[in-house]
Scaffold this active site. Structure first.
Site, PDB file in Angstrom:
ATOM      1  N   ARG A  60       0.881  -1.061  -0.159  1.00  0.00           N
ATOM      2  CA  ARG A  60       0.097   0.093  -0.003  1.00  0.00           C
ATOM      3  C   ARG A  60       0.924   1.123   0.170  1.00  0.00           C
ATOM      4  NH1 ARG A  60      -1.878   1.160   4.022  1.00  0.00           N
ATOM      5  NH2 ARG A  60      -0.855  -0.343   5.535  1.00  0.00           N
ATOM      6  N   LYS A 201      -8.152  -2.799   1.733  1.00  0.00           N
ATOM      7  CA  LYS A 201      -8.230  -1.778   3.004  1.00  0.00           C
ATOM      8  C   LYS A 201      -8.818  -0.390   2.665  1.00  0.00           C
ATOM      9  CE  LYS A 201      -5.598  -3.494   6.277  1.00  0.00           C
ATOM     10  NZ  LYS A 201      -5.136  -4.991   6.076  1.00  0.00           N
ATOM     11  N   HIS A 221      -8.757  -3.973  13.519  1.00  0.00           N
ATOM     12  CA  HIS A 221      -7.838  -4.593  12.698  1.00  0.00           C
ATOM     13  C   HIS A 221      -7.125  -5.883  13.417  1.00  0.00           C
ATOM     14  CE1 HIS A 221      -3.785  -4.340  10.497  1.00  0.00           C
ATOM     15  NE2 HIS A 221      -4.710  -5.067   9.730  1.00  0.00           N
ATOM     16  N   SER A 239       0.823  -5.022  10.649  1.00  0.00           N
ATOM     17  CA  SER A 239       1.325  -5.988   9.666  1.00  0.00           C
ATOM     18  C   SER A 239       2.509  -6.782   9.921  1.00  0.00           C
ATOM     19  CB  SER A 239       1.624  -5.111   8.225  1.00  0.00           C
ATOM     20  OG  SER A 239       2.007  -5.897   7.225  1.00  0.00           O
ATOM     21  N   LYS A 243      -1.106 -11.879  12.741  1.00  0.00           N
ATOM     22  CA  LYS A 243      -2.522 -12.207  12.938  1.00  0.00           C
ATOM     23  C   LYS A 243      -2.989 -13.446  12.104  1.00  0.00           C
ATOM     24  CE  LYS A 243      -3.662  -7.967  11.353  1.00  0.00           C
ATOM     25  NZ  LYS A 243      -2.131  -7.502  11.202  1.00  0.00           N
ATOM     26  N   THR A 244      -2.604 -13.466  10.706  1.00  0.00           N
ATOM     27  CA  THR A 244      -3.150 -14.472   9.535  1.00  0.00           C
ATOM     28  C   THR A 244      -2.350 -15.774  10.209  1.00  0.00           C
ATOM     29  OG1 THR A 244      -3.212 -12.783   7.951  1.00  0.00           O
ATOM     30  CG2 THR A 244      -2.980 -15.284   7.341  1.00  0.00           C
ATOM     31  N   ASP A 258      -8.358 -10.686   9.568  1.00  0.00           N
ATOM     32  CA  ASP A 258      -7.802  -9.449   9.322  1.00  0.00           C
ATOM     33  C   ASP A 258      -8.751  -8.180   9.740  1.00  0.00           C
ATOM     34  OD1 ASP A 258      -5.465  -7.800   8.566  1.00  0.00           O
ATOM     35  OD2 ASP A 258      -6.648  -6.849   7.128  1.00  0.00           O
ATOM     36  N   ARG A 323       2.502 -12.249  -1.274  1.00  0.00           N
ATOM     37  CA  ARG A 323       1.023 -12.606  -0.882  1.00  0.00           C
ATOM     38  C   ARG A 323       0.462 -13.541  -1.504  1.00  0.00           C
ATOM     39  NH1 ARG A 323      -0.885  -9.643   4.092  1.00  0.00           N
ATOM     40  NH2 ARG A 323       0.697  -7.904   4.217  1.00  0.00           N
TER      41      ARG A 323
HETATM   42  P1  ATP Z   1      -0.929  -8.254   7.743  1.00  0.00           P
HETATM   43  O1  ATP Z   1      -1.745  -7.241   8.684  1.00  0.00           O
HETATM   44  O2  ATP Z   1       0.123  -7.345   6.955  1.00  0.00           O
HETATM   45  O3  ATP Z   1      -1.882  -9.019   6.975  1.00  0.00           O
HETATM   46  P2  ATP Z   1      -0.329 -10.266   9.785  1.00  0.00           P
HETATM   47  O4  ATP Z   1      -0.621  -9.725  11.318  1.00  0.00           O
HETATM   48  O5  ATP Z   1      -1.332 -10.984   9.263  1.00  0.00           O
HETATM   49  O6  ATP Z   1      -0.147  -9.075   8.771  1.00  0.00           O
HETATM   50  P3  ATP Z   1       1.204 -12.593   9.118  1.00  0.00           P
HETATM   51  O7  ATP Z   1       0.836 -12.685   7.683  1.00  0.00           O
HETATM   52  O8  ATP Z   1       0.712 -13.528   9.988  1.00  0.00           O
HETATM   53  O9  ATP Z   1       1.176 -11.035   9.725  1.00  0.00           O
HETATM   54  O10 ATP Z   1       2.534 -12.444   9.180  1.00  0.00           O
HETATM   55  C1  ATP Z   1       3.469 -12.781  10.293  1.00  0.00           C
HETATM   56  C2  ATP Z   1       4.964 -13.471   9.555  1.00  0.00           C
HETATM   57  O11 ATP Z   1       5.862 -13.779  10.702  1.00  0.00           O
HETATM   58  C3  ATP Z   1       4.635 -14.754   8.921  1.00  0.00           C
HETATM   59  O12 ATP Z   1       5.293 -14.855   7.698  1.00  0.00           O
HETATM   60  C4  ATP Z   1       5.097 -15.899   9.970  1.00  0.00           C
HETATM   61  O13 ATP Z   1       5.527 -16.996   9.152  1.00  0.00           O
HETATM   62  C5  ATP Z   1       6.264 -15.455  10.582  1.00  0.00           C
HETATM   63  N1  ATP Z   1       6.421 -15.593  11.926  1.00  0.00           N
HETATM   64  C6  ATP Z   1       7.742 -15.971  12.303  1.00  0.00           C
HETATM   65  N2  ATP Z   1       7.810 -16.200  13.768  1.00  0.00           N
HETATM   66  C7  ATP Z   1       6.620 -16.036  14.052  1.00  0.00           C
HETATM   67  C8  ATP Z   1       5.974 -16.482  15.278  1.00  0.00           C
HETATM   68  N3  ATP Z   1       6.596 -16.711  16.476  1.00  0.00           N
HETATM   69  N4  ATP Z   1       4.466 -15.790  15.366  1.00  0.00           N
HETATM   70  C9  ATP Z   1       4.156 -15.443  14.355  1.00  0.00           C
HETATM   71  N5  ATP Z   1       4.619 -15.278  13.166  1.00  0.00           N
HETATM   72  C10 ATP Z   1       5.713 -15.779  12.964  1.00  0.00           C
HETATM   73 MN    MN Z   2      -2.949 -10.808   7.872  1.00  0.00          MN
END
Ligand code: ATP
Ligand code: MN
Length: 538
Positions: A60, A201, A221, A239, A243-244, A258, A323
């Site tokens: 973004r 978004k 969020h 980010s 979360k995911t 999300d 992604r």
């Molecule tokens: P967005 O808001 O951009 O979608 P998000 O909060 O959903 O972000 P994730 O897509 O879950 O974030 O990304 C977390 C990244 O960190 C992943 O690539 C995951 O493999 C990595 N990671 C490494 N160690 C950890 C951990 N201990 N806990 C969570 N994620 C981890």
């Molecule tokens: Mn996510």
């Protein structure tokens, strides 16, 4: 692939000012997948997923996101460098340029909606220049049934023209790309960028205004899932904090990854109909649910394929922000519809690259409010020549770029709901342990999962004083033991093996919290201020 969207209905775009377009209305994802490949805009990966490149933008562009200043928004929006005002007449002119740009072209149109709870349903029409962007809308928004489609009237419209370049001098934009929300016309106008995240978004930002202002509902969020007992958990975080990743748990039904709303009827509902996961370094072993969701129907963005069309998830030569989007039914264990009860546990996820926050700790209500307003995570430095200083990144409500109102508006609603529901709030550091970025390592995903499972199974109650330790700098309650996690991992100080270095870094971070919180000090009650760190370096 489920695709209940085949329709014989045809529509005209004349009333949008898009004339003589070849309207491709409500095509199935299979058709969009094929058309994308036929146009040379994508390839099929060996998994069956469609792989596309989003072009110049692979993320973004927050500086090019505007809100039209008008009677609805003028007194309500928190204007500044997050919510940048845009003139209404200027919007009208730019809108006409974009619609005449799309005129005569093949245009992909999809009717969909946001908000899984029928009381909050927002009908959306998405008009795309590219077929894969329209397939993204199929994946990410909720899909109306054939019956619903017959009488569908769009309320909001997303117009997405990645190939249209604005002229900043004439059009009032910052540069050639823009994402503008107009709450009077109910339009999200996106041009000059093909990054699909702008589409989802954009609607998220609109809901973050509409729900609290008109529906008394808190938009969040966060991701969300629910256990066997119907116990909902939600995970806030900026980010990359997890979360995911962490909401995809085979033992719990996924509500969403999300964007959610928390209603006054004691429910939590997903805004979306799909997930948008990061795939950097993705492995089947660590993230099996996400890995297996990457099949026909999914869209991979900006990944690199080898000569057999296998994805190399380690290859970040296009972007670190690789992604995949997929409809939520690509995940096996999902809650249908995507609605849960009041959360029993809330997790604030932070990827602390300073490596000082405990991997899990329990927050008091004051600390919960303080940390929500602060919205801390860290950015890691680039890979240049040994520079490894992480930088703190504070983003109010764990999502400031998407929040049109003043952060305290959301924080007040959340505080009230946390009190009424008696929810437990936990701070989880998914970031560094054993030292800061460059010295320590990222917390093992399996440990983070074990800590979260311990909370969800009631094994981290922290009822007795002996069960926890109060962190001397941040004041949070750090459990002493946790099933499935080596005891030393629970104390960040112990993992450093250097108390002095640890406290120097901890004070650096507590000072950063204090500095950031200054702008909220005058709004925050004594109770909230008490939730901040206990000690600072002077
Ligand atoms: P967005 O808001 O951009 O979608 P998000 O909060 O959903 O972000 P994730 O897509 O879950 O974030 O990304 C977390 C990244 O960190 C992943 O690539 C995951 O493999 C990595 N990671 C490494 N160690 C950890 C951990 N201990 N806990 C969570 N994620 C981890
Ligand atoms: Mn996510």
């Amino acid at each position: 692939m489920v695709s209940n969207t085949q329709t014989t209905k045809t529509i005209s775009l004349d009333n949008y000012g898009i004339k003589n377009a070849k309207v491709q209305y409500q095509l199935s994802p299979e058709q969009l997948h094929e058309i994308t490949i036929a146009k040379g805009q994508g390839e099929e990966a060996s998994s069956g997923a469609l792989a596309i490149n989003t072009g110049e933008f692979t993320g973004r562009s927050p500086k090019d996101r505007f809100i039209v200043k008008d009677d609805i928004t003028n007194d309500r929006v928190w204007w500044g460098n997050i919510n940048i005002p845009f003139d209404s007449d200027q919007f009208e002119k730019l809108y006409q340029k974009v619609t005449s740009y799309l005129s005569g072209k093949e245009v992909f149109v999809r009717d969909s909606y946001a908000c899984a709870d029928a009381n909050y349903k927002l009908n959306i029409r998405v008009i795309n220049e590219y077929p894969w962007s329209n397939m993204f809308a199929y994946n990410m928004f909720l899909r109306p049934s054939e019956e619903e489609l017959k009488t569908f009237t769009p309320e909001w419209t997303v117009i997405n023209a990645p190939g249209f370049m604005a002229d900043p001098e004439v059009d009032g934009t910052r540069q050639h790309n823009f994402a503008i929300l107009d709450f009077t016309r109910k339009i999200a106008l996106i041009g000059g960028t093909g990054y699909t995240g702008e589409i989802k978004k954009g609607i998220f930002s609109a809901l973050n205004f509409i729900l609290p202002v008109f529906k008394n509902t808190l938009p969040m969020h966060c991701s969300s899932n629910v256990g066997e007992e119907g116990d909902t958990a939600i995970f806030f975080g900026l980010s990359g904090t997890g979360k995911t990743t962490l909401s995809a748990d085979p033992n719990r039904r996924l509500i969403g990854d999300d964007e959610h709303g928390w209603t006054n009827e004691n429910t939590v509902f997903n805004f979306e109909g799909g997930c948008y996961a990061k795939v950097i370094n993705l492995s089947e072993e660590n993230e099996p649910d996400i890995f297996r969701a990457i099949k026909k129907g999914a869209i991979l963005e900006n990944v690199v394929l080898d000569s057999n069309n296998n994805v190399d998830f380690e290859d970040v030569s296009i972007t670190q922000n690789t992604r995949v989007s997929y409809p939520i039914y690509h995940i096996d264990n999902i809650q249908e519809p995507s609605i849960g009860k009041n959360p029993k546990n809330i997790f604030f996820l932070t990827a602390d690259a300073f490596g000082v926050l405990p991997p899990i700790s329990k927050l008091t209500p004051s600390q919960a409010a303080y940390h929500f307003i602060s919205g801390y995570t860290a950015k890691v430095a680039g890979t240049e020549a040994g520079v490894v200083e992480p930088t703190p990144n504070f983003s109010a409500c764990f999502g400031a770029p998407f929040m049109p109102l003043h952060p305290t508006k959301y924080a007040e609603m959340l505080s009230r709901k946390m009190k009424e529901s008696g929810v437990n709030v936990w701070l989880v550091n998914t970031g560094w342990t054993g030292g800061p970025y460059g010295i320590g390592t990222r917390m093992k995903l399996k440990y983070t999962r074990a800590m979260i499972n311990a909370v969800l199974n009631g094994d981290l109650g922290l009822y007795n004083y002996d069960d926890y330790h109060i962190h001397s700098v941040f004041g949070v309650a750090q459990p002493r033991t946790c099933p499935g996690v080596p005891t030393e991992v629970l104390s960040p100080r112990a993992t450093w093996n250097d108390d002095q270095a640890y406290y120097t870094m901890a004070f650096k971070l507590s000072n950063a919290f204090r500095e950031n919180f200054k702008k909220f000090e005058s709004y925050a009650s004594e109770e909230i201020r008490r939730g901040g760190p206990q000690r600072y370096a002077f």
